[in-house]
Design a protein around this motif. Structure first.
Motif, PDB file in Angstrom:
ATOM      1  N   HIS A 123      -1.168   1.280  -8.133  1.00  0.00           N
ATOM      2  CA  HIS A 123      -0.201   1.951  -7.253  1.00  0.00           C
ATOM      3  C   HIS A 123      -0.847   2.440  -5.953  1.00  0.00           C
ATOM      4  O   HIS A 123      -0.269   2.297  -4.866  1.00  0.00           O
ATOM      5  CB  HIS A 123       0.427   3.137  -7.989  1.00  0.00           C
ATOM      6  N   ASP A 124      -2.048   2.999  -6.027  1.00  0.00           N
ATOM      7  CA  ASP A 124      -2.686   3.487  -4.793  1.00  0.00           C
ATOM      8  C   ASP A 124      -3.013   2.314  -3.873  1.00  0.00           C
ATOM      9  O   ASP A 124      -2.929   2.437  -2.643  1.00  0.00           O
ATOM     10  CB  ASP A 124      -3.929   4.328  -5.124  1.00  0.00           C
ATOM     11  N   LEU A 125      -3.363   1.171  -4.456  1.00  0.00           N
ATOM     12  CA  LEU A 125      -3.566  -0.038  -3.646  1.00  0.00           C
ATOM     13  C   LEU A 125      -2.241  -0.538  -3.077  1.00  0.00           C
ATOM     14  O   LEU A 125      -2.176  -1.005  -1.938  1.00  0.00           O
ATOM     15  CB  LEU A 125      -4.224  -1.141  -4.473  1.00  0.00           C
ATOM     16  N   ASN A 126      -1.174  -0.419  -3.854  1.00  0.00           N
ATOM     17  CA  ASN A 126       0.179  -0.765  -3.405  1.00  0.00           C
ATOM     18  C   ASN A 126       0.519  -0.041  -2.104  1.00  0.00           C
ATOM     19  O   ASN A 126       0.973  -0.653  -1.132  1.00  0.00           O
ATOM     20  CB  ASN A 126       1.138  -0.399  -4.547  1.00  0.00           C
ATOM     21  N   LEU A 127       0.277   1.260  -2.060  1.00  0.00           N
ATOM     22  CA  LEU A 127       0.607   2.032  -0.856  1.00  0.00           C
ATOM     23  C   LEU A 127      -0.263   1.582   0.321  1.00  0.00           C
ATOM     24  O   LEU A 127       0.208   1.479   1.458  1.00  0.00           O
ATOM     25  CB  LEU A 127       0.428   3.536  -1.102  1.00  0.00           C
ATOM     26  N   TYR A 128      -1.536   1.323   0.054  1.00  0.00           N
ATOM     27  CA  TYR A 128      -2.434   0.812   1.096  1.00  0.00           C
ATOM     28  C   TYR A 128      -1.915  -0.525   1.623  1.00  0.00           C
ATOM     29  O   TYR A 128      -1.871  -0.766   2.835  1.00  0.00           O
ATOM     30  CB  TYR A 128      -3.851   0.661   0.530  1.00  0.00           C
ATOM     31  N   LEU A 129      -1.516  -1.400   0.717  1.00  0.00           N
ATOM     32  CA  LEU A 129      -1.056  -2.736   1.109  1.00  0.00           C
ATOM     33  C   LEU A 129       0.258  -2.702   1.881  1.00  0.00           C
ATOM     34  O   LEU A 129       0.499  -3.545   2.749  1.00  0.00           O
ATOM     35  CB  LEU A 129      -0.917  -3.628  -0.129  1.00  0.00           C
ATOM     36  N   ASP A 130       1.104  -1.716   1.611  1.00  0.00           N
ATOM     37  CA  ASP A 130       2.347  -1.585   2.392  1.00  0.00           C
ATOM     38  C   ASP A 130       2.021  -1.453   3.877  1.00  0.00           C
ATOM     39  O   ASP A 130       2.755  -1.968   4.728  1.00  0.00           O
ATOM     40  CB  ASP A 130       3.164  -0.381   1.906  1.00  0.00           C
ATOM     41  N   ASN A 131       0.910  -0.772   4.191  1.00  0.00           N
ATOM     42  CA  ASN A 131       0.489  -0.621   5.589  1.00  0.00           C
ATOM     43  C   ASN A 131      -0.506  -1.683   6.053  1.00  0.00           C
ATOM     44  O   ASN A 131      -0.753  -1.817   7.239  1.00  0.00           O
ATOM     45  CB  ASN A 131      -0.167   0.752   5.790  1.00  0.00           C
ATOM     46  N   ASN A 132      -1.129  -2.374   5.117  1.00  0.00           N
ATOM     47  CA  ASN A 132      -2.190  -3.334   5.439  1.00  0.00           C
ATOM     48  C   ASN A 132      -1.947  -4.637   4.692  1.00  0.00           C
ATOM     49  O   ASN A 132      -2.745  -5.031   3.826  1.00  0.00           O
ATOM     50  CB  ASN A 132      -3.555  -2.757   5.044  1.00  0.00           C
ATOM     51  N   PRO A 133      -0.836  -5.323   5.003  1.00  0.00           N
ATOM     52  CA  PRO A 133      -0.386  -6.445   4.175  1.00  0.00           C
ATOM     53  C   PRO A 133      -1.280  -7.687   4.220  1.00  0.00           C
ATOM     54  O   PRO A 133      -1.105  -8.597   3.400  1.00  0.00           O
ATOM     55  CB  PRO A 133       1.005  -6.769   4.752  1.00  0.00           C
ATOM     56  N   ASP A 134      -2.234  -7.729   5.156  1.00  0.00           N
ATOM     57  CA  ASP A 134      -3.069  -8.925   5.272  1.00  0.00           C
ATOM     58  C   ASP A 134      -4.430  -8.781   4.596  1.00  0.00           C
ATOM     59  O   ASP A 134      -5.276  -9.655   4.727  1.00  0.00           O
ATOM     60  CB  ASP A 134      -3.269  -9.263   6.757  1.00  0.00           C
ATOM     61  N   ASP A 135      -4.624  -7.691   3.860  1.00  0.00           N
ATOM     62  CA  ASP A 135      -5.930  -7.465   3.228  1.00  0.00           C
ATOM     63  C   ASP A 135      -6.016  -8.242   1.919  1.00  0.00           C
ATOM     64  O   ASP A 135      -5.596  -7.778   0.861  1.00  0.00           O
ATOM     65  CB  ASP A 135      -6.116  -5.956   3.002  1.00  0.00           C
ATOM     66  N   ALA A 136      -6.609  -9.427   1.988  1.00  0.00           N
ATOM     67  CA  ALA A 136      -6.646 -10.327   0.835  1.00  0.00           C
ATOM     68  C   ALA A 136      -7.428  -9.733  -0.326  1.00  0.00           C
ATOM     69  O   ALA A 136      -7.077  -9.905  -1.503  1.00  0.00           O
ATOM     70  CB  ALA A 136      -7.239 -11.668   1.250  1.00  0.00           C
ATOM     71  N   ARG A 137      -8.489  -9.010   0.009  1.00  0.00           N
ATOM     72  CA  ARG A 137      -9.325  -8.437  -1.046  1.00  0.00           C
ATOM     73  C   ARG A 137      -8.536  -7.380  -1.826  1.00  0.00           C
ATOM     74  O   ARG A 137      -8.606  -7.284  -3.041  1.00  0.00           O
ATOM     75  CB  ARG A 137     -10.576  -7.819  -0.420  1.00  0.00           C
ATOM     76  N   ALA A 138      -7.768  -6.594  -1.099  1.00  0.00           N
ATOM     77  CA  ALA A 138      -6.976  -5.551  -1.750  1.00  0.00           C
ATOM     78  C   ALA A 138      -5.886  -6.164  -2.632  1.00  0.00           C
ATOM     79  O   ALA A 138      -5.585  -5.643  -3.705  1.00  0.00           O
ATOM     80  CB  ALA A 138      -6.361  -4.626  -0.712  1.00  0.00           C
ATOM     81  N   ILE A 139      -5.309  -7.274  -2.173  1.00  0.00           N
ATOM     82  CA  ILE A 139      -4.265  -7.936  -2.966  1.00  0.00           C
ATOM     83  C   ILE A 139      -4.862  -8.463  -4.272  1.00  0.00           C
ATOM     84  O   ILE A 139      -4.266  -8.344  -5.348  1.00  0.00           O
ATOM     85  CB  ILE A 139      -3.593  -9.063  -2.150  1.00  0.00           C
ATOM     86  N   GLU A 140      -6.066  -9.012  -4.161  1.00  0.00           N
ATOM     87  CA  GLU A 140      -6.751  -9.527  -5.355  1.00  0.00           C
ATOM     88  C   GLU A 140      -6.998  -8.397  -6.356  1.00  0.00           C
ATOM     89  O   GLU A 140      -6.718  -8.512  -7.547  1.00  0.00           O
ATOM     90  CB  GLU A 140      -8.083 -10.133  -4.908  1.00  0.00           C
ATOM     91  N   LEU A 141      -7.512  -7.287  -5.819  1.00  0.00           N
ATOM     92  CA  LEU A 141      -7.833  -6.151  -6.674  1.00  0.00           C
ATOM     93  C   LEU A 141      -6.569  -5.548  -7.299  1.00  0.00           C
ATOM     94  O   LEU A 141      -6.550  -5.197  -8.483  1.00  0.00           O
ATOM     95  CB  LEU A 141      -8.576  -5.096  -5.856  1.00  0.00           C
ATOM     96  N   PHE A 142      -5.505  -5.449  -6.501  1.00  0.00           N
ATOM     97  CA  PHE A 142      -4.225  -4.953  -7.016  1.00  0.00           C
ATOM     98  C   PHE A 142      -3.801  -5.764  -8.241  1.00  0.00           C
ATOM     99  O   PHE A 142      -3.421  -5.210  -9.280  1.00  0.00           O
ATOM    100  CB  PHE A 142      -3.155  -5.032  -5.928  1.00  0.00           C
ATOM    101  N   ASN A 143      -3.898  -7.087  -8.108  1.00  0.00           N
ATOM    102  CA  ASN A 143      -3.469  -7.938  -9.215  1.00  0.00           C
ATOM    103  C   ASN A 143      -4.372  -7.829 -10.441  1.00  0.00           C
ATOM    104  O   ASN A 143      -3.893  -7.904 -11.577  1.00  0.00           O
ATOM    105  CB  ASN A 143      -3.340  -9.381  -8.741  1.00  0.00           C
ATOM    106  N   GLU A 144      -5.666  -7.605 -10.205  1.00  0.00           N
ATOM    107  CA  GLU A 144      -6.575  -7.371 -11.338  1.00  0.00           C
ATOM    108  C   GLU A 144      -6.174  -6.116 -12.093  1.00  0.00           C
ATOM    109  O   GLU A 144      -6.111  -6.100 -13.319  1.00  0.00           O
ATOM    110  CB  GLU A 144      -8.011  -7.187 -10.825  1.00  0.00           C
ATOM    111  N   TYR A 145      -5.901  -5.035 -11.352  1.00  0.00           N
ATOM    112  CA  TYR A 145      -5.527  -3.778 -11.986  1.00  0.00           C
ATOM    113  C   TYR A 145      -4.175  -3.900 -12.695  1.00  0.00           C
ATOM    114  O   TYR A 145      -3.979  -3.357 -13.772  1.00  0.00           O
ATOM    115  CB  TYR A 145      -5.501  -2.637 -10.966  1.00  0.00           C
ATOM    116  N   GLN A 146      -3.243  -4.632 -12.092  1.00  0.00           N
ATOM    117  CA  GLN A 146      -1.937  -4.832 -12.725  1.00  0.00           C
ATOM    118  C   GLN A 146      -2.091  -5.567 -14.054  1.00  0.00           C
ATOM    119  O   GLN A 146      -1.406  -5.261 -15.036  1.00  0.00           O
ATOM    120  CB  GLN A 146      -1.002  -5.644 -11.811  1.00  0.00           C
ATOM    121  N   LYS A 147      -2.993  -6.527 -14.077  1.00  0.00           N
ATOM    122  CA  LYS A 147      -3.244  -7.299 -15.306  1.00  0.00           C
ATOM    123  C   LYS A 147      -3.775  -6.364 -16.393  1.00  0.00           C
ATOM    124  O   LYS A 147      -3.319  -6.394 -17.543  1.00  0.00           O
ATOM    125  CB  LYS A 147      -4.249  -8.403 -15.004  1.00  0.00           C
TER     126      LYS A 147
END
Lengths: 194, 136
Positions: free
Chosen positions: B71-95
């Motif tokens: 969720h904390d990465l989710n909020l970061y990504l809402d403002n920084n949608p092009d951060d590929a590393r954060a998207i990867e990490l978000f999905n790892e945590y979701q898993k």
């Protein structure tokens, strides 16, 4: 739409009743800087945000705030559940009991019922975000006051967590505000951002 | 009562979030903040999390900490949608979060109405504890 997950965002296990503390913590349920107001403010503002960044951030933080409402209500429940008449008497809780029994009720710390009258909404994203930054700062200050008013670690833990969430939300609203400000300065209009 | 420090405000409003410095899942969860450069303590209070007192609490902590990190990465990504590393990490945590939810539900029952643990009689939605502890 809204779904519910049957869990708290953060664990809360308060072992000792404290009705006096409940009487002040209630400000974060139905008070001017509380979680219910925050949820409604952000979920209301999201409709007129100019692009996906604003729509998603306002939706996602607004949703989180509903989970915070649940945390505050959990604290109020655990701080009051099972109180005896003597405890009510001692804590000055008789007015609440007369009107609401042992039921919860969203009010501020003075008993003034919750109101959305002053939840800011202008449809101007920069103004709305400045409102939100102020709201988060006020909520943070309120959690600091509440932390000053107890030594119970079971209560301090969730209060500290909720305070830190305000810190993060403020930073995200500031980040979005600065992004929109730059966009508007470079000649974009609200319509062209969509 | 704590001593009141009137200079407590240190609003570190950085406008650029260049480096993605993150706490571990466990530390971020206890602190309520995954982002090192955003963290602001209060008057020397050390965030702490009481150790779980039974299996149910321990398994619930696992759900809570991974969903929090995502969720904390989710909020970061809402403002920084092009951060590929954060998207990867978000999905790892979701898993990890989904696994933690599966493990919990297998042991204790459903925590959402989309759970596949709602197929037994009596109604499974009544089986799991309500979050404010009404059953205890």
């Amino acid at each position: 739409m809204f779904m519910y997950e049957k869990r708290l965002l953060y664990p809360i296990n308060i072992k000792n009743r404290d009705l006096r503390l409940a009487k002040v913590i209630v400000t974060q349920y139905g008070g001017p800087y509380g979680e219910l107001g925050a949820a409604l403010r952000y979920l209301n503002q999201r409709y007129t945000m100019p692009c996906d960044r604003g729509r998603s951030l306002l939706t996602d933080i607004g949703t989180e705030e509903l989970g915070h409402v649940e945390m505050i209500c959990t604290m109020l429940y655990q701080l009051t559940n099972g109180a005896t008449m003597e405890e009510l008497e001692e804590a000055g809780f008789k007015q609440h009991y007369a009107q609401y029994g042992m039921g919860l009720f969203p009010s501020d710390a003075f008993g003034v019922p919750f109101s959305v009258a002053n939840i800011g909404s202008t449809g101007d994203p920069l103004v709305d975000l400045q409102e939100n930054i102020a709201a988060e700062a006020k909520a943070q200050a309120t959690y600091e006051h509440l932390m000053d008013l107890t030594d119970d670690p079971d209560v301090l833990e969730p209060l500290a967590y909720l305070r830190q969430r305000e810190v993060v939300h403020l930073a995200r609203f500031q980040e979005l505000h600065d992004y929109y400000k730059e966009k508007f300065q470079s000649g974009n209009t609200v319509k062209s951002l969509a | 009562m704590k001593n009141v420090n009137l200079n407590k405000k240190n609003m570190n409003l950085q406008n650029s979030f260049d480096k993605l410095q993150l706490y571990s899942v466990d530390e971020g969860f206890v602190k309520g903040n995954l982002f090192v450069n955003l963290y602001q303590g209060y008057q020397g209070y050390t965030p702490q999390l009481a150790a779980p007192s039974n299996l149910e609490e321990a398994m619930m902590h696992e759900i809570q900490k991974y969903t929090f990190a995502a969720h904390d990465l989710n909020l970061y990504l809402d403002n920084n949608p092009d951060d590929a590393r954060a998207i990867e990490l978000f999905n790892e945590y979701q898993k990890m979060a989904k696994e933690a939810i599966q493990n919990y539900e297998k042991e204790f029952g459903p925590i959402s109405l989309s759970s596949n643990k709602l197929d037994t009689v009596p109604w499974g939605w009544h089986k799991t504890n309500w979050p404010w502890g009404g059953d205890k």
